[in-house]
Design an enzyme around this catalytic site. Structure first.
Site, mmCIF file in Angstrom:
data_model
loop_
_atom_site.group_PDB
_atom_site.id
_atom_site.type_symbol
_atom_site.label_atom_id
_atom_site.label_comp_id
_atom_site.label_asym_id
_atom_site.label_seq_id
_atom_site.Cartn_x
_atom_site.Cartn_y
_atom_site.Cartn_z
ATOM 1 N N ASP A 1 -111.773 -47.736 46.752
ATOM 2 C CA ASP A 1 -110.836 -47.021 47.620
ATOM 3 C C ASP A 1 -111.117 -47.344 49.079
ATOM 4 O O ASP A 1 -112.275 -47.429 49.493
ATOM 5 C CB ASP A 1 -110.980 -45.497 47.443
ATOM 6 C CG ASP A 1 -110.026 -44.938 46.411
ATOM 7 O OD1 ASP A 1 -109.004 -45.596 46.132
ATOM 8 O OD2 ASP A 1 -110.301 -43.848 45.874
ATOM 9 N N ASN B 1 -89.957 -55.208 29.445
ATOM 10 C CA ASN B 1 -90.606 -55.361 28.124
ATOM 11 C C ASN B 1 -91.098 -54.009 27.602
ATOM 12 O O ASN B 1 -91.703 -53.939 26.537
ATOM 13 C CB ASN B 1 -91.754 -56.392 28.171
ATOM 14 C CG ASN B 1 -92.922 -55.929 29.029
ATOM 15 O OD1 ASN B 1 -92.890 -54.848 29.617
ATOM 16 N ND2 ASN B 1 -93.957 -56.746 29.100
ATOM 17 N N TYR C 1 -105.623 -57.071 40.783
ATOM 18 C CA TYR C 1 -104.256 -56.587 41.038
ATOM 19 C C TYR C 1 -103.839 -56.907 42.475
ATOM 20 O O TYR C 1 -102.784 -57.498 42.721
ATOM 21 C CB TYR C 1 -104.158 -55.069 40.795
ATOM 22 C CG TYR C 1 -102.987 -54.438 41.499
ATOM 23 C CD1 TYR C 1 -101.701 -54.563 40.983
ATOM 24 C CD2 TYR C 1 -103.153 -53.763 42.714
ATOM 25 C CE1 TYR C 1 -100.615 -54.020 41.657
ATOM 26 C CE2 TYR C 1 -102.071 -53.218 43.381
ATOM 27 C CZ TYR C 1 -100.808 -53.349 42.852
ATOM 28 O OH TYR C 1 -99.734 -52.821 43.528
ATOM 29 N N LYS D 1 -99.909 -52.925 37.182
ATOM 30 C CA LYS D 1 -100.232 -52.330 38.494
ATOM 31 C C LYS D 1 -101.431 -51.393 38.522
ATOM 32 O O LYS D 1 -101.640 -50.695 39.513
ATOM 33 C CB LYS D 1 -99.011 -51.601 39.039
ATOM 34 C CG LYS D 1 -98.557 -50.468 38.131
ATOM 35 C CD LYS D 1 -97.857 -49.384 38.898
ATOM 36 C CE LYS D 1 -97.809 -48.127 38.099
ATOM 37 N NZ LYS D 1 -97.546 -46.924 38.781
ATOM 38 N N ASN E 1 -97.562 -45.619 49.499
ATOM 39 C CA ASN E 1 -97.768 -44.917 48.219
ATOM 40 C C ASN E 1 -96.496 -44.221 47.745
ATOM 41 O O ASN E 1 -96.199 -43.114 48.217
ATOM 42 C CB ASN E 1 -98.913 -43.912 48.355
ATOM 43 C CG ASN E 1 -100.268 -44.588 48.443
ATOM 44 O OD1 ASN E 1 -100.495 -45.398 49.327
ATOM 45 N ND2 ASN E 1 -101.171 -44.260 47.541
ATOM 46 N N THR F 1 -101.698 -52.883 49.911
ATOM 47 C CA THR F 1 -103.045 -53.287 49.506
ATOM 48 C C THR F 1 -103.416 -54.651 50.109
ATOM 49 O O THR F 1 -104.601 -54.945 50.270
ATOM 50 C CB THR F 1 -103.166 -53.278 47.959
ATOM 51 O OG1 THR F 1 -104.540 -53.319 47.605
ATOM 52 C CG2 THR F 1 -102.451 -54.434 47.320
ATOM 53 N N LEU G 1 -102.639 -40.340 42.302
ATOM 54 C CA LEU G 1 -102.904 -38.956 42.697
ATOM 55 C C LEU G 1 -101.805 -37.961 42.291
ATOM 56 O O LEU G 1 -102.094 -36.933 41.671
ATOM 57 C CB LEU G 1 -103.126 -38.907 44.221
ATOM 58 C CG LEU G 1 -103.397 -37.527 44.818
ATOM 59 C CD1 LEU G 1 -104.632 -36.878 44.209
ATOM 60 C CD2 LEU G 1 -103.548 -37.630 46.339
ATOM 61 N N LYS H 1 -100.850 -59.671 44.240
ATOM 62 C CA LYS H 1 -99.800 -59.415 45.239
ATOM 63 C C LYS H 1 -99.878 -60.446 46.364
ATOM 64 O O LYS H 1 -98.867 -60.971 46.822
ATOM 65 C CB LYS H 1 -99.917 -57.990 45.797
ATOM 66 C CG LYS H 1 -99.602 -56.904 44.781
ATOM 67 C CD LYS H 1 -98.156 -56.976 44.315
ATOM 68 C CE LYS H 1 -97.849 -56.051 43.158
ATOM 69 N NZ LYS H 1 -96.561 -56.325 42.489
ATOM 70 N N SER I 1 -97.344 -54.824 48.337
ATOM 71 C CA SER I 1 -98.091 -53.583 48.522
ATOM 72 C C SER I 1 -98.893 -53.630 49.808
ATOM 73 O O SER I 1 -99.357 -54.695 50.244
ATOM 74 C CB SER I 1 -99.041 -53.434 47.338
ATOM 75 O OG SER I 1 -99.997 -52.440 47.592
HETATM 76 C C1 UD1 Z 1 -103.566 -48.190 45.218
HETATM 77 C C2 UD1 Z 1 -103.139 -49.287 46.156
HETATM 78 C C3 UD1 Z 1 -101.685 -49.582 45.973
HETATM 79 C C4 UD1 Z 1 -101.370 -49.816 44.549
HETATM 80 C C5 UD1 Z 1 -101.735 -48.610 43.750
HETATM 81 C C6 UD1 Z 1 -101.442 -48.866 42.300
HETATM 82 C C7 UD1 Z 1 -104.305 -49.321 48.282
HETATM 83 C C8 UD1 Z 1 -104.361 -48.791 49.665
HETATM 84 N N1 UD1 Z 1 -103.312 -48.871 47.546
HETATM 85 O O1 UD1 Z 1 -103.065 -47.003 45.735
HETATM 86 O O2 UD1 Z 1 -101.367 -50.722 46.691
HETATM 87 O O3 UD1 Z 1 -100.009 -50.114 44.397
HETATM 88 O O4 UD1 Z 1 -103.125 -48.378 43.909
HETATM 89 O O5 UD1 Z 1 -101.864 -47.841 41.496
HETATM 90 O O6 UD1 Z 1 -105.098 -50.128 47.856
HETATM 91 N N2 UD1 Z 1 -107.196 -39.756 44.315
HETATM 92 C C9 UD1 Z 1 -107.992 -38.664 44.005
HETATM 93 N N3 UD1 Z 1 -108.003 -38.243 42.709
HETATM 94 C C10 UD1 Z 1 -107.283 -38.845 41.715
HETATM 95 C C11 UD1 Z 1 -106.477 -39.947 42.029
HETATM 96 C C12 UD1 Z 1 -106.466 -40.398 43.353
HETATM 97 O O7 UD1 Z 1 -108.642 -38.087 44.846
HETATM 98 O O8 UD1 Z 1 -107.375 -38.411 40.552
HETATM 99 C C13 UD1 Z 1 -107.130 -40.219 45.714
HETATM 100 C C14 UD1 Z 1 -107.608 -41.644 45.919
HETATM 101 O O9 UD1 Z 1 -108.958 -41.677 46.188
HETATM 102 C C15 UD1 Z 1 -106.756 -42.068 47.113
HETATM 103 C C16 UD1 Z 1 -105.467 -41.249 46.970
HETATM 104 O O10 UD1 Z 1 -105.773 -40.198 46.088
HETATM 105 O O11 UD1 Z 1 -107.375 -41.684 48.284
HETATM 106 C C17 UD1 Z 1 -104.328 -42.048 46.419
HETATM 107 O O12 UD1 Z 1 -104.754 -42.697 45.233
HETATM 108 P P1 UD1 Z 1 -103.757 -43.471 44.272
HETATM 109 O O13 UD1 Z 1 -102.569 -42.617 43.982
HETATM 110 O O14 UD1 Z 1 -104.533 -43.996 43.123
HETATM 111 O O15 UD1 Z 1 -103.201 -44.669 45.159
HETATM 112 P P2 UD1 Z 1 -104.016 -45.759 46.004
HETATM 113 O O16 UD1 Z 1 -105.349 -45.975 45.449
HETATM 114 O O17 UD1 Z 1 -103.865 -45.422 47.435
#
Ligand code: UD1
Length: 344
Positions: free
Chosen positions: A301, A34, A152, A87, A182, A129, A203, A156, A127
């Protein structure tokens, strides 16, 4: 041609990479999307990589009549890979009904119509998650599903249960649930990649956008976790490696190689990497510095999770092959391509 596969959410990040791998493996692909979080230009990118333009149907999978129409106009679909879902963890907390409606109704529509149109196989995007903060690391598929931390995450878990219940009740198809860790990186050609709308929540897109100057500074969410350097640990899996696992899952079902009617597999590398390690590895792989600062923890987190991928390795014969350096370099190449094209 090995058969026709419907990829829902096929213009999205993982969906587009999977479409490429399906085509490379000889499948004919129908992409449904979509475009709520993607762009129709992705279809051009897929065609530039494979030389084959997948059929593209722009529709909302919540519309069951439109789905029926798709099955009528594209007869002979043997398998479905269902990526179509919302997501963003944070958004799901703000808009739970949107998440429940979108992620559940779309699956229900597929499950309702699959028998009528003779679809034999469903791959579902799940996931890690579902494990929450696992008690044992690396986490394998026997670990208990923990109460979800967000709507979310709950969708799942519920979707996995709906699929299990439906097949248990005798539905005439099989399913493989793939629990991703990830997903990161882009296709090595930089023709397709992750295209977050607005400020990235994940991230790596935040890192690449900071490195190129779109964002001023990356916030590292917490350095006081119970991990060696205090930042969170995740299992970053290359998106092309991940896409290939979907092709193997489809083959497995269509070739009658499954051991149960519903199977589930972790898709990860088996190696945990901290946020600070990821930044350092990105800098090493690209030679580009990332401006970052440590800030407080992000709500919801978990501290650390990485996969035990032994079941996928042994049963599917799938392993994550790409190095983290090459994967991060591919994400950077994609970010540079977006700049070149004036998209970002
Ligand atoms: C989470 C979920 C995953 C889901 C995804 C969707 C878990 C373990 N994982 O991934 O299932 O599909 O979201 O978006 O629940 N971080 C920073 N700074 C940032 C962004 C992220 O430090 O600006 C850190 C976060 O704290 C984390 C890591 O980077 O420790 C990864 O974060 P992110 O990429 O958002 O993925 P998850 O939260 O692991």
């Amino acid at each position: 041609m090995k058969g026709k596969i419907l990829v829902t959410g096929g213009a999205g990040y993982i969906g587009s990479h999977t479409t490429v791998e399906l085509q490379n493996a000889g499948y004919e692909v129908v992409v449904l999307d979509n475009l709520s979080n993607s762009n129709a230009d992705v279809i051009d990118g897929i065609e530039r990589i494979t030389g084959i333009r997948p059929a593209f149907v722009k529709m909302d999978l919540q519309d069951k009549d439109a789905l029926r129409n798709l099955f009528e106009t594209h007869p002979g679909i043997r398998g479905i890979i269902n990526f179509a879902a919302s997501k963003a963890v944070g958004e799901s907390v703000q808009k739970p009904l949107l998440y429940y409606r979108n992620n559940l109704v779309t699956l229900l529509n597929l499950l309702d119509l699959m028998p009528q149109y003779g679809v034999e196989a469903l791959v579902f995007s799940s996931s890690c998650t579902v494990y929450g903060q696992p008690d044992i690391l690396p986490v394998d598929e026997t670990a208990p599903v923990k109460p979800a931390l967000s709507p979310y995450g709950n969708t799942k878990q519920i979707c996995e249960e709906i699929i299990r219940d439906t097949i248990h009740a005798g539905a005439p198809f099989q399913s493989i649930l793939l629990r991703y860790f990830n997903p990161v990186g882009a296709h090595p050609t930089a023709e397709i990649g992750e295209l977050p709308l607005g400020v990235p929540q994940n991230l790596l897109p935040y890192i690449t956008q900071t490195a190129i100057g779109i964002r001023e500074q990356l916030s590292v969410f917490g350095d006081d976790y119970d991990t060696p350097d205090g930042s969170c640990i995740r299992d970053y899996i290359n998106v092309v490696d991940l896409a290939k696992a979907h092709v193997i899952a489809v083959d497995r079902m269509l070739e009658g190689k499954t051991k149960e009617n519903v199977e589930m597999f972790n898709l990860g590398t088996g190696t945990g990497v901290s946020v600070l390690e990821l930044i350092r590895t990105f800098e090493k792989a690209t030679g580009v510095k990332v401006n970052y600062k440590i800030v407080g923890r992000r709500e919801g987190d978990i501290a650390k999770v990485w996969a035990n991928p032994a079941r996928a390795n042994n049963e599917l014969g799938w392993v994550a092959r790409e190095s983290l350096e090459d994967t991060l370099a591919s994400a950077w190449k994609w970010q540079l391509r977006l700049r070149e094209k004036g998209i970002m």
